[in-house]
Design a protein around this motif. Structure first.
Motif, mmCIF file in Angstrom:
data_model
loop_
_atom_site.group_PDB
_atom_site.id
_atom_site.type_symbol
_atom_site.label_atom_id
_atom_site.label_comp_id
_atom_site.label_asym_id
_atom_site.label_seq_id
_atom_site.Cartn_x
_atom_site.Cartn_y
_atom_site.Cartn_z
ATOM 1 N N ASN A 97 5.817 0.567 14.594
ATOM 2 C CA ASN A 97 5.298 -0.886 15.323
ATOM 3 C C ASN A 97 6.083 -1.776 14.610
ATOM 4 O O ASN A 97 5.952 -1.747 13.086
ATOM 5 C CB ASN A 97 4.088 -0.651 15.154
ATOM 6 N N GLY A 145 2.167 -4.458 16.487
ATOM 7 C CA GLY A 145 0.862 -4.550 15.996
ATOM 8 C C GLY A 145 1.158 -3.733 14.680
ATOM 9 O O GLY A 145 0.226 -3.030 14.213
ATOM 10 N N GLN A 146 2.164 -4.241 13.989
ATOM 11 C CA GLN A 146 2.453 -3.721 12.505
ATOM 12 C C GLN A 146 1.389 -4.398 11.709
ATOM 13 O O GLN A 146 1.178 -5.505 11.680
ATOM 14 C CB GLN A 146 3.779 -4.060 12.207
ATOM 15 N N VAL A 147 0.844 -3.381 10.648
ATOM 16 C CA VAL A 147 -0.141 -4.025 9.669
ATOM 17 C C VAL A 147 0.362 -3.661 8.559
ATOM 18 O O VAL A 147 -0.069 -4.689 7.699
ATOM 19 C CB VAL A 147 -1.514 -2.987 9.783
ATOM 20 N N VAL A 148 1.052 -2.733 8.420
ATOM 21 C CA VAL A 148 1.499 -2.645 6.900
ATOM 22 C C VAL A 148 3.116 -2.512 6.797
ATOM 23 O O VAL A 148 3.668 -2.139 7.683
ATOM 24 C CB VAL A 148 1.412 -0.707 6.513
ATOM 25 N N HIS A 180 4.783 6.698 12.975
ATOM 26 C CA HIS A 180 3.712 7.485 13.223
ATOM 27 C C HIS A 180 4.248 8.719 14.152
ATOM 28 O O HIS A 180 4.778 8.500 15.235
ATOM 29 C CB HIS A 180 2.776 6.768 14.380
ATOM 30 N N ILE A 208 1.012 -1.293 0.060
ATOM 31 C CA ILE A 208 -0.067 0.193 -0.146
ATOM 32 C C ILE A 208 0.870 1.154 0.182
ATOM 33 O O ILE A 208 0.272 2.232 -0.873
ATOM 34 C CB ILE A 208 -0.789 0.045 1.311
ATOM 35 N N PHE A 209 1.953 1.192 0.767
ATOM 36 C CA PHE A 209 2.778 2.672 0.921
ATOM 37 C C PHE A 209 3.462 2.807 -0.302
ATOM 38 O O PHE A 209 3.846 3.879 -0.736
ATOM 39 C CB PHE A 209 3.536 2.385 2.061
ATOM 40 N N ILE A 266 1.266 4.581 -2.465
ATOM 41 C CA ILE A 266 1.205 5.991 -2.235
ATOM 42 C C ILE A 266 2.247 6.516 -2.659
ATOM 43 O O ILE A 266 1.983 7.619 -3.216
ATOM 44 C CB ILE A 266 0.740 6.063 -0.695
ATOM 45 N N PHE A 273 2.831 11.745 5.076
ATOM 46 C CA PHE A 273 1.266 12.142 4.772
ATOM 47 C C PHE A 273 0.341 11.621 6.142
ATOM 48 O O PHE A 273 0.897 11.044 6.963
ATOM 49 C CB PHE A 273 0.862 11.113 3.492
ATOM 50 N N HIS A 274 -0.630 12.038 5.828
ATOM 51 C CA HIS A 274 -1.730 11.987 6.932
ATOM 52 C C HIS A 274 -2.330 10.396 7.030
ATOM 53 O O HIS A 274 -2.745 10.005 6.016
ATOM 54 C CB HIS A 274 -3.021 13.162 6.918
ATOM 55 N N ASP A 275 -2.440 9.967 8.193
ATOM 56 C CA ASP A 275 -2.855 8.741 8.509
ATOM 57 C C ASP A 275 -4.417 8.579 8.184
ATOM 58 O O ASP A 275 -5.049 9.790 8.372
ATOM 59 C CB ASP A 275 -2.692 8.157 9.914
ATOM 60 N N ILE A 276 -4.727 7.649 7.321
ATOM 61 C CA ILE A 276 -6.178 7.812 6.841
ATOM 62 C C ILE A 276 -7.296 7.414 8.056
ATOM 63 O O ILE A 276 -8.314 7.892 7.957
ATOM 64 C CB ILE A 276 -6.344 6.395 5.875
ATOM 65 N N HIS A 284 7.467 2.608 8.575
ATOM 66 C CA HIS A 284 6.805 4.040 8.796
ATOM 67 C C HIS A 284 6.934 4.242 10.206
ATOM 68 O O HIS A 284 6.674 3.457 11.092
ATOM 69 C CB HIS A 284 5.404 3.865 8.369
HETATM 70 P P1 5GP Z 1 0.899 0.050 11.548
HETATM 71 O O1 5GP Z 1 -0.040 -0.720 12.417
HETATM 72 O O2 5GP Z 1 1.404 -0.687 10.520
HETATM 73 O O3 5GP Z 1 1.932 0.531 12.365
HETATM 74 O O4 5GP Z 1 0.365 1.082 10.924
HETATM 75 C C1 5GP Z 1 -0.522 1.333 9.614
HETATM 76 C C2 5GP Z 1 -1.050 2.671 9.517
HETATM 77 O O5 5GP Z 1 -1.127 2.898 8.199
HETATM 78 C C3 5GP Z 1 -2.391 2.740 10.214
HETATM 79 O O6 5GP Z 1 -2.384 3.715 11.193
HETATM 80 C C4 5GP Z 1 -3.410 2.807 9.214
HETATM 81 O O7 5GP Z 1 -4.291 3.728 9.635
HETATM 82 C C5 5GP Z 1 -2.504 3.728 8.128
HETATM 83 N N1 5GP Z 1 -3.018 3.294 6.646
HETATM 84 C C6 5GP Z 1 -3.358 2.014 6.072
HETATM 85 N N2 5GP Z 1 -3.786 2.049 5.032
HETATM 86 C C7 5GP Z 1 -3.620 3.741 4.428
HETATM 87 C C8 5GP Z 1 -3.813 4.101 3.170
HETATM 88 O O8 5GP Z 1 -4.226 3.675 2.360
HETATM 89 N N3 5GP Z 1 -3.767 5.512 3.493
HETATM 90 C C9 5GP Z 1 -3.284 6.164 4.416
HETATM 91 N N4 5GP Z 1 -3.162 7.499 4.490
HETATM 92 N N5 5GP Z 1 -2.906 5.442 5.667
HETATM 93 C C10 5GP Z 1 -3.145 4.237 5.796
#
Ligand code: 5GP
Ligand code: ZN
Length: 112
Positions: free
Chosen positions: A86, A92-95, A101, A4-5, A8, A27-30, A99
């Motif tokens: 994360n 708690g890493q999702v992406v 925060h 995803i990133f 972006i 960029f702003h978090d969604i 990155h």
């Molecule tokens: P993680 O949990 O991996 O540290 O954080 C991933 C962050 O990416 C989350 O806070 C989530 O809201 C943000 N995020 C996921 N998909 C997108 C997207 O498509 N656009 C933006 N701007 N943020 C995203």
């Protein structure tokens, strides 16, 4: 690449950019978790904090400099903020594109 990133960075997924140069994008978090919630990423696809190497020393230092600049620009440098990475599942890493925060603009809950 199915990241995803990276999309972006390429511009195939839109984002609200707050900073960009050849090496870094912010960029702003969604789904903001605080009034200020900015994500700061290297343009190089580094999956996690564990994958950072000495080759990335310069970009890591620059990410911290960009974080300080964004904190000032977004008006939270003096009130305070949190810079968070994360890493992997328990973190708690999702992406899986490195990155940081930058969170602020309100009193954040204590971590412990
Ligand atoms: P993680 O949990 O991996 O540290 O954080 C991933 C962050 O990416 C989350 O806070 C989530 O809201 C943000 N995020 C996921 N998909 C997108 C997207 O498509 N656009 C933006 N701007 N943020 C995203
Ligand atoms: Zn990526």
């Amino acid at each position: 690449m199915d990241c995803i990133f990276c999309k972006i960075i390429e511009g195939t997924i839109p984002s609200k950019k707050v900073f960009e140069n050849e090496r870094i994008l912010a960029f702003h978090d969604i789904q903001p978790q605080a009034p200020v919630h900015t994500l700061i990423i290297p343009k190089k696809h580094i999956p996690t904090m564990n994958d950072v190497t000495g080759e990335d020393d310069a970009v890591m230092a620059e990410i911290f400099a960009v974080a300080r600049q964004i904190a000032k620009e977004q008006g939270v440098a003096e009130s305070g903020y949190r810079l968070v990475n994360n890493c992997n599942s328990d973190g708690g890493q999702v992406v899986y594109h490195l990155h940081f925060h930058l969170l602020g603009g309100e009193k954040l809950k204590p971590l412990g």
